[in-house]
Design a protein around this motif. Structure first.
Motif, PDB file in Angstrom:
ATOM      1  N   ARG A 132      -5.422   1.769  -4.060  1.00 12.86           N
ATOM      2  CA  ARG A 132      -6.194   2.282  -5.205  1.00 12.86           C
ATOM      3  C   ARG A 132      -7.445   3.030  -4.746  1.00 12.86           C
ATOM      4  O   ARG A 132      -7.811   4.051  -5.316  1.00 12.86           O
ATOM      5  N   GLU A 133      -8.097   2.510  -3.690  1.00 10.61           N
ATOM      6  CA  GLU A 133      -9.281   3.209  -3.178  1.00 10.61           C
ATOM      7  C   GLU A 133      -8.901   4.570  -2.602  1.00 10.61           C
ATOM      8  O   GLU A 133      -9.611   5.559  -2.768  1.00 10.61           O
TER       9      GLU A 133
ATOM     10  N   ALA B 116       0.841  -1.201   0.000  1.00 10.96           N
ATOM     11  CA  ALA B 116       0.000   0.000   0.000  1.00 10.96           C
ATOM     12  C   ALA B 116       0.874   1.248   0.000  1.00 10.96           C
ATOM     13  O   ALA B 116       0.644   2.199  -0.771  1.00 10.96           O
ATOM     14  N   ALA B 117       1.905   1.244   0.856  1.00  9.78           N
ATOM     15  CA  ALA B 117       2.784   2.410   0.948  1.00  9.78           C
ATOM     16  C   ALA B 117       3.441   2.705  -0.397  1.00  9.78           C
ATOM     17  O   ALA B 117       3.500   3.859  -0.844  1.00  9.78           O
ATOM     18  N   HIS B 118       3.912   1.673  -1.070  1.00  6.28           N
ATOM     19  CA  HIS B 118       4.581   1.890  -2.356  1.00  6.28           C
ATOM     20  C   HIS B 118       3.626   2.426  -3.419  1.00  6.28           C
ATOM     21  O   HIS B 118       3.968   3.316  -4.188  1.00  6.28           O
ATOM     22  N   TYR B 119       2.426   1.879  -3.439  1.00  6.03           N
ATOM     23  CA  TYR B 119       1.455   2.386  -4.419  1.00  6.03           C
ATOM     24  C   TYR B 119       1.154   3.857  -4.153  1.00  6.03           C
ATOM     25  O   TYR B 119       1.047   4.662  -5.073  1.00  6.03           O
TER      26      TYR B 119
ATOM     27  N   ASP C 119       3.863  -3.621 -11.349  1.00  4.17           N
ATOM     28  CA  ASP C 119       3.743  -2.213 -10.961  1.00  4.17           C
ATOM     29  C   ASP C 119       4.930  -1.757 -10.114  1.00  4.17           C
ATOM     30  O   ASP C 119       5.415  -0.644 -10.261  1.00  4.17           O
ATOM     31  N   LEU C 120       5.362  -2.609  -9.210  1.00  4.31           N
ATOM     32  CA  LEU C 120       6.428  -2.206  -8.300  1.00  4.31           C
ATOM     33  C   LEU C 120       7.795  -2.702  -8.766  1.00  4.31           C
ATOM     34  O   LEU C 120       8.779  -2.563  -8.045  1.00  4.31           O
ATOM     35  N   ALA C 121       7.842  -3.263  -9.966  1.00  5.42           N
ATOM     36  CA  ALA C 121       9.100  -3.764 -10.538  1.00  5.42           C
ATOM     37  C   ALA C 121       9.863  -4.603  -9.528  1.00  5.42           C
ATOM     38  O   ALA C 121      11.055  -4.435  -9.291  1.00  5.42           O
ATOM     39  N   LEU C 122       9.147  -5.533  -8.906  1.00  4.67           N
ATOM     40  CA  LEU C 122       9.747  -6.293  -7.808  1.00  4.67           C
ATOM     41  C   LEU C 122      10.866  -7.207  -8.287  1.00  4.67           C
ATOM     42  O   LEU C 122      11.837  -7.432  -7.566  1.00  4.67           O
ATOM     43  N   GLU C 123      10.722  -7.710  -9.510  1.00  2.47           N
ATOM     44  CA  GLU C 123      11.742  -8.642  -9.973  1.00  2.47           C
ATOM     45  C   GLU C 123      13.088  -7.945 -10.107  1.00  2.47           C
ATOM     46  O   GLU C 123      14.129  -8.477  -9.753  1.00  2.47           O
ATOM     47  N   ARG C 124      13.034  -6.714 -10.606  1.00  4.59           N
ATOM     48  CA  ARG C 124      14.263  -5.952 -10.775  1.00  4.59           C
ATOM     49  C   ARG C 124      14.921  -5.679  -9.416  1.00  4.59           C
ATOM     50  O   ARG C 124      16.120  -5.481  -9.313  1.00  4.59           O
ATOM     51  N   HIS C 125      14.114  -5.682  -8.376  1.00  2.33           N
ATOM     52  CA  HIS C 125      14.649  -5.380  -7.054  1.00  2.33           C
ATOM     53  C   HIS C 125      14.925  -6.619  -6.214  1.00  2.33           C
ATOM     54  O   HIS C 125      14.994  -6.548  -4.990  1.00  2.33           O
ATOM     55  N   GLY C 126      15.032  -7.739  -6.888  1.00  3.63           N
ATOM     56  CA  GLY C 126      15.534  -8.918  -6.175  1.00  3.63           C
ATOM     57  C   GLY C 126      14.484  -9.852  -5.618  1.00  3.63           C
ATOM     58  O   GLY C 126      14.766 -10.633  -4.704  1.00  3.63           O
ATOM     59  N   LEU C 127      13.266  -9.768  -6.162  1.00  2.00           N
ATOM     60  CA  LEU C 127      12.249 -10.707  -5.678  1.00  2.00           C
ATOM     61  C   LEU C 127      12.638 -12.131  -6.055  1.00  2.00           C
ATOM     62  O   LEU C 127      12.935 -12.415  -7.209  1.00  2.00           O
ATOM     63  N   VAL C 128      12.630 -13.007  -5.064  1.00  2.63           N
ATOM     64  CA  VAL C 128      12.885 -14.417  -5.318  1.00  2.63           C
ATOM     65  C   VAL C 128      11.632 -15.194  -4.942  1.00  2.63           C
ATOM     66  O   VAL C 128      11.201 -15.167  -3.787  1.00  2.63           O
TER      67      VAL C 128
END
Ligand SMILES: Cc1cc2nc3c(=O)[nH]c(=O)nc-3n(C[C@H](O)[C@H](O)[C@H](O)COP(=O)(O)OP(=O)(O)OC[C@H]3O[C@@H](n4cnc5c(N)ncnc54)[C@H](O)[C@@H]3O)c2cc1C
Lengths: 525, 492
Positions: free
Chosen positions: B481-482, B17-20, B54-63
């Motif tokens: 989003r709300e 939520a914070a990131h969005y 949306d948060l480009a998590l893969e680029r930031h190391g999501l495993v």
């Protein structure tokens, strides 16, 4: 002679209601009942000389008022006497009493919990509201949500309007009631164990589910439905037992011109090129009719009377999956005197009402635990009435009869039901009850123990399921008895269903029989 | 758009939520009372692809760890039932448990996958509101109805029938193999205070299936929380305990920390459970008594303990489930419902891929169910915690190379420990049990289902809101989003 317009298989109360409505619309109807007497599970019998038992079902509350009116049942002998209290004896010698008289009830509850006495009225109002919201559904033919036929779409639209029109509060409360467990639901309202135990007991009747299992709150509502047309928990006792409800409906049907043949088991539904043309009796005789309607349960109707060969595979699969799992037993007693309860000694008004062995939710849950693994409950839940206190003609002067509904006694008992196990169940019931009424054993003249296996054999209810199939959410409304076949019709043209296995389900209610008849009359070409 | 938002709690949903909100141009400060993130390396939960994108998590190391086989269970003959992610590949192993099961599994998996797909559709946005009158909401519901209808008669019928069912009934309809049913059945009761014979557990089984390929009935595990915490764009303050949410003129105006420090904000999002949020951090006088009652009644019963084992050798599995049959699961639940630790709790063990330390020791995370939060006799203490650890090791020993001796270290967390360490109410990971009466427009209670609260600018965005725990980040994304919508319409 003019051929029959319709043959009704089974003279249980739903078959009789269906026949009466068809006859009332001028159809020539024949009811074929396997047993020597009509009534099915709504059946009274003098099992021991002078003692009449309401052998299976024993209280009336769900019987639809429109049926009582349309068929003029009081004129045909229906007379319902109110049951005005529920007594819950407790192990410590105390008791909880609920009364139909508002102030008396409040005082009785306040003794256990002032908070519960306070919440009780609000609870009653809420359930009343819920029952009002559900009631129209009981009177409607469930639409098929997967169909695009105009009738179904209109039905769905009507349903949507109904739900959207009931207002947020009611809608959400109804959602909870449909999906919660009786125990959780009651926890939101009350604190007294005895009250929660006794109320949650309505939620487990006829199902192999414990009070803590989601889905049981709805059954609680199902049993509250009767309240609408009368006063508090308008359970009543039919003079002469529930057999006289069937007798009154049979009399009405006959008066309207229906013919009823008992001792006439049907072996098969005759199907010719996908169409039902009549029935073949076990005697070999064949009887033709334009329509056939079965009040036997879905398993019997589809798998035995019709046969897989005439049915689509999906329906066969759905019927095989339909859950019966009978879990209820009856013990009927002929008594030399009245039972004497430790908690309220001597005779009194409490003996004219129901007596419930349900001291706590945990008591019921533990009873269920044993049944889950194929044993009957050593200390069962019981609902007891003493019919002779309400209708003295049920027993010789000075003597009494007692009707004990007991749970859980699973159909699938480990090792199967035998005579010895039946008696062991009877003993467990009597031993448990004697803890609360110590004179019980000394006043028993005769006893009749009815297990789910007996119910299956005698009444024909598969697995002894008292509702012709569990009343769980996944077996209600548009999916009762099978998805796509909730409208009393079957894939065999001209064959209909009208028993408790169809919407809106079991109980001495008559609604399935009536809705089936109305469907058949509307569907006439 | 500008303005400061305070987000309470640094778990997956709150962080999402914070990131969005940050991406929408708001300043987002996340406060969490814990000094350090407590999450183990990998937490279970399917992350909706939209959040990942949306948060480009893969680029930031999501495993994302999706073990293959995704589940295994010992068979009585000494072998193992292994379920590969690829249905065809696991057919041979399934056949070892039961030929009939192998035959029926593809059809079962196909039908369940279709139902999970319906849930996925429902989970992608705020819960539908069946009583809504707004044209937009009506259009959305019509769209959903249309998409469900397009799935065909079978799916609609399954939907009506399966959701309210007991998982045990569903599985009994299809399979005979006790091991297969036990393994799948555990999926139906994960984190639930119910046994597999309770109604609605089939829904829970499907919930855990959402997002996974057909036949895979456990969500993947990932390092999502860790990635979100270090993803730039938001500020995370740890060791900051919120004492109060400031409300002025029925409007949230910020928070007050336990230290007395005040932080002003024009929007507060709570990722912690609704009871604490509304009954402890807010003065309940602001709330309607009906709502207070409803929030008190939210069911959140913890039934899970977690054990972490260190092994001096390879464990010999990536995932292992010990739930030999539906009856075993049910009996374990019987014990727990009366407040006892079961004699044979169900276990699900996951081996962590990398070595835990320089000595090459291997870590195994164990989910232990059922461990009741409140014990009938006594209370959780170190002796009882140790006893539970002994039980876990004893149960697993037969399936470890070298037996119990392979376990060189272990730690156990009871529901009480999880409550303390993770802020899970009564140790309930989902903050509100995932039951049909607490799902969709009922989650956590109808009046709070749209993430808004009666206090303006105070929102809920944790796992207690739709679609709930197990769908990592979805509730947080929906809530954000709300909020953004409200801000645009000047209603914040
Ligand atoms: C022990 C017990 C206690 C109950 N208690 C209550 C209660 O207190 N209150 C309440 O409201 N409900 C109660 N019920 C439930 C209620 O009695 C039933 O749900 C209801 O009576 C079912 O009616 P029905 O007409 O649909 O079916 P049934 O009563 O089952 O009637 C079906 C009839 O079809 C006949 N039949 C079957 N096969 C054939 C065939 N091949 N040929 C010819 N005839 C056939 C059977 O003999 C039977 O007469 C109880 C049920 C039981 C068993």
């Amino acid at each position: 002679m003019k051929p029959y317009d319709a043959i009704v298989i089974g003279g249980g109360h739903n078959g009789l209601v269906c026949a009466a409505y068809l006859a009332r619309a001028g159809r020539r109807v024949l009811v074929l009942e396997r047993r020597e007497r009509v009534g099915g599970a709504a059946f009274s019998e003098q099992v021991f000389p002078g003692f009449t038992f309401t052998v299976y079902s024993y209280v009336v509350s769900l019987l639809r008022p429109e049926i009582i009116r349309d068929l003029e049942l009081p004129r045909h002998g229906l007379h319902v006497l109110p049951l005005e209290s529920t007594l819950t004896p407790l192990a410590n010698g105390d008791h909880l009493a609920q009364w139909s008289d508002h102030d008396q009830n409040r005082r009785a509850l306040a003794r256990h919990s002032p908070r519960d006495a306070e919440a009780y009225d609000e609870f009653g109002r809420t359930l009343h509201q819920m029952a009002r919201a559900v009631k129209p559904l009981l009177g409607m033919v469930p639409p098929d949500p997967a169909s695009l036929a105009p009738g179904d779409l209109a039905g769905l639209a009507r349903l949507a309007r109904h739900f959207r029109g009931m207002g947020r509060g009611v809608f959400h409360a109804l959602h909870k009631l449909l999906t919660m467990s009786a125990a959780d639901y009651l926890d939101e309202w009350f604190e007294s164990e005895a009250l929660k135990g006794t109320k949650s007991a309505s939620g487990i009747i006829g199902t192999l589910l414990g009070p803590r299992s989601p889905g049981t709150a709805y059954v609680l509502l199902h049993h509250y439905m009767g309240e609408l047309d009368g006063v508090f928990r308008a359970w009543g006792f039919a003079k002469g037992g529930n057999g006289s409800v069937s007798a009154a409906i049979a009399a009405a049907a006959r008066a309207l011109g229906a013919e009823i043949r008992t001792g006439t088991p049907v072996a098969r539904v005759l199907v010719e090129s996908g169409r039902a043309t009549g029935v073949a009796l076990e005697s070999g005789e064949e009887i033709r009719a334009g329509r056939v309607v079965s009040s036997a349960d879905p398993r019997r109707t589809f798998l035995e009377l019709v046969g897989e060969a005439h049915l689509p595979g999906e329906l066969v699969e759905a019927v095989r999956r339909f859950r019966f799992r009978g879990a209820s037993a009856k013990v009927n007693l002929a008594l030399d005197a009245l039972p004497d309860f430790t908690c309220l000694p001597g005779p009194g008004a409490h003996l004219r009402g129901a007596i419930s062995i349900s001291p706590s939710v945990e008591y019921l849950e533990r009873a269920y635990d044993q049944a889950k693994y194929g044993e009957f409950s050593r200390r069962p839940y019981m609902d007891i009435v003493i019919p002779s206190m309400i209708d003295p003609s049920m027993a010789p002067p000075g003597k009494h009869v007692a009707s004990i509904f007991a749970q859980y006694a699973p159909y699938r008992l480990n090792g199967g039901w035998t005579d010895a196990r039946r008696e062991a169940l009877g003993d467990a019931v009597i031993d448990t009850l004697a803890e609360y009424a110590p004179n019980l054993k000394s006043i028993i003249l005769h006893r009749q123990v009815v297990t789910p296996a007996d119910i299956e054999r005698d009444v024909g209810l598969s697995e002894g399921s008292i509702f012709q199939g569990e009343l769980s959410l996944q077996q209600l409304f548009s999916v009762r008895p099978a998805p796509g076949w909730s409208k009393y019709r079957t894939p065999v043209e001209g064959l209909y269903m009208c028993g408790a296995g169809t919407h809106p389900g079991g109980g001495v209610m008559g609604a399935p029989g009536r809705l089936a008849a109305l469907t058949m009359l509307g569907a006439r070409r | 758009m500008s303005g400061a938002t305070v987000v309470i709690g640094a778990d997956a949903d709150a962080l999402v939520a914070a990131h969005y909100l940050a991406r929408a141009g708001r300043r987002a400060l996340v406060v969490d009372e814990r000094e350090a993130p407590d999450a183990p390396a990998l937490e279970p939960g399917w992350i909706p692809p939209r959040v990942v994108r949306d948060l480009a998590l893969e680029r930031h190391g999501l495993v994302v760890h999706a073990p293959d086989p995704w589940a295994a269970a010992p068979l009585p003959d000494g072998g193992r039932l292994e379920l590969a992610r690829d249905l065809a590949r696991s057919a041979a192993s399934t056949a070892r448990a039961s030929r009939r099961a192998a035959h029926r599994r593809p059809q079962f998996c196909g039908r369940m996958a279709r139902l999970a797909r319906v849930l996925e559709l429902l989970y992608a946005g705020p819960p539908p509101d069946p009583l809504a009158r707004a044209p937009g909401e009506l259009a959305r519901m019509a769209g959903l109805a249309w998409r469900v209808r397009r799935l065909g008669r079978r799916a609609i019928e399954d939907l009506l029938r399966v959701l309210p069912m007991p998982a045990a009934d569903l599985l009994d309809d299809w399979f005979e193999s006790d091991e297969l049913k036990g393994l799948l059945g555990l999926g139906g009761v994960m984190h639930l205070a119910q046994g597999p014979r309770s109604g609605g557990t089939a829904f829970a089984l499907l919930h855990g299936h959402v997002g996974s390929p057909p036949g895979v009935f456990r969500p993947p595990r990932s390092n999502l929380v860790e990635v979100l915490a270090r993803l730039p764009g938001i500020e995370v303050r740890r060791g900051a305990r919120v004492a109060r949410i400031t409300v002025r003129a029925r409007r949230a105006a910020g928070i007050v920390l336990a230290t007395g420090e005040e932080i002003a904000a024009d929007c507060v999002v709570s990722g912690i459970d609704p009871r604490r949020t509304l009954l402890e951090l807010v003065d309940p006088a602001w709330l309607d008594p009906e709502l207070v009652r409803a929030v008190r009644n939210v069911r959140a019963r913890g039934v899970v303990a977690r054990a972490t084992l260190l092994l001096d050798r390879e464990p010999g599995f990536s995932a292992l489930t010990l739930a030999p049959s539906l009856d075993d699961l049910e009996r374990a639940h019987d014990d727990a419902k009366y407040g006892r630790v079961p004699q044979r709790p169900a276990l699900e063990a996951h081996a962590v891929d990398e070595a835990a330390d320089a000595a090459g020791r291997r870590r195994v995370d164990v989910h232990v169910q059922y461990a009741p939060h409140a014990l009938a006799e006594g209370a959780w203490d170190s002796a009882r915690r140790a006893a539970l650890g002994d039980q876990v090791v004893a149960l697993l020993a037969a399936h470890l190379p070298g037996g119990a001796a392979a376990v060189v270290e272990r730690s156990v967390r009871t529901p009480l420990d999880l409550e303390a360490a993770r802020g899970w109410p009564q140790g309930q990971m989902h903050h509100a049990e995932l039951a049909l009466d607490q799902a969709l427009w009922m989650r956590p209670v109808p009046a709070l289902a749209q993430y808004r609260t009666p206090i303006r600018a105070l929102y809920l965005g944790g796992p207690a809101t739709h679609p709930g725990g197990g769908i990592a980040g979805a509730a947080g994304a929906n809530a954000a989003r709300e909020i953004i919508r409200d801000a645009r319409r000047g209603r914040l």
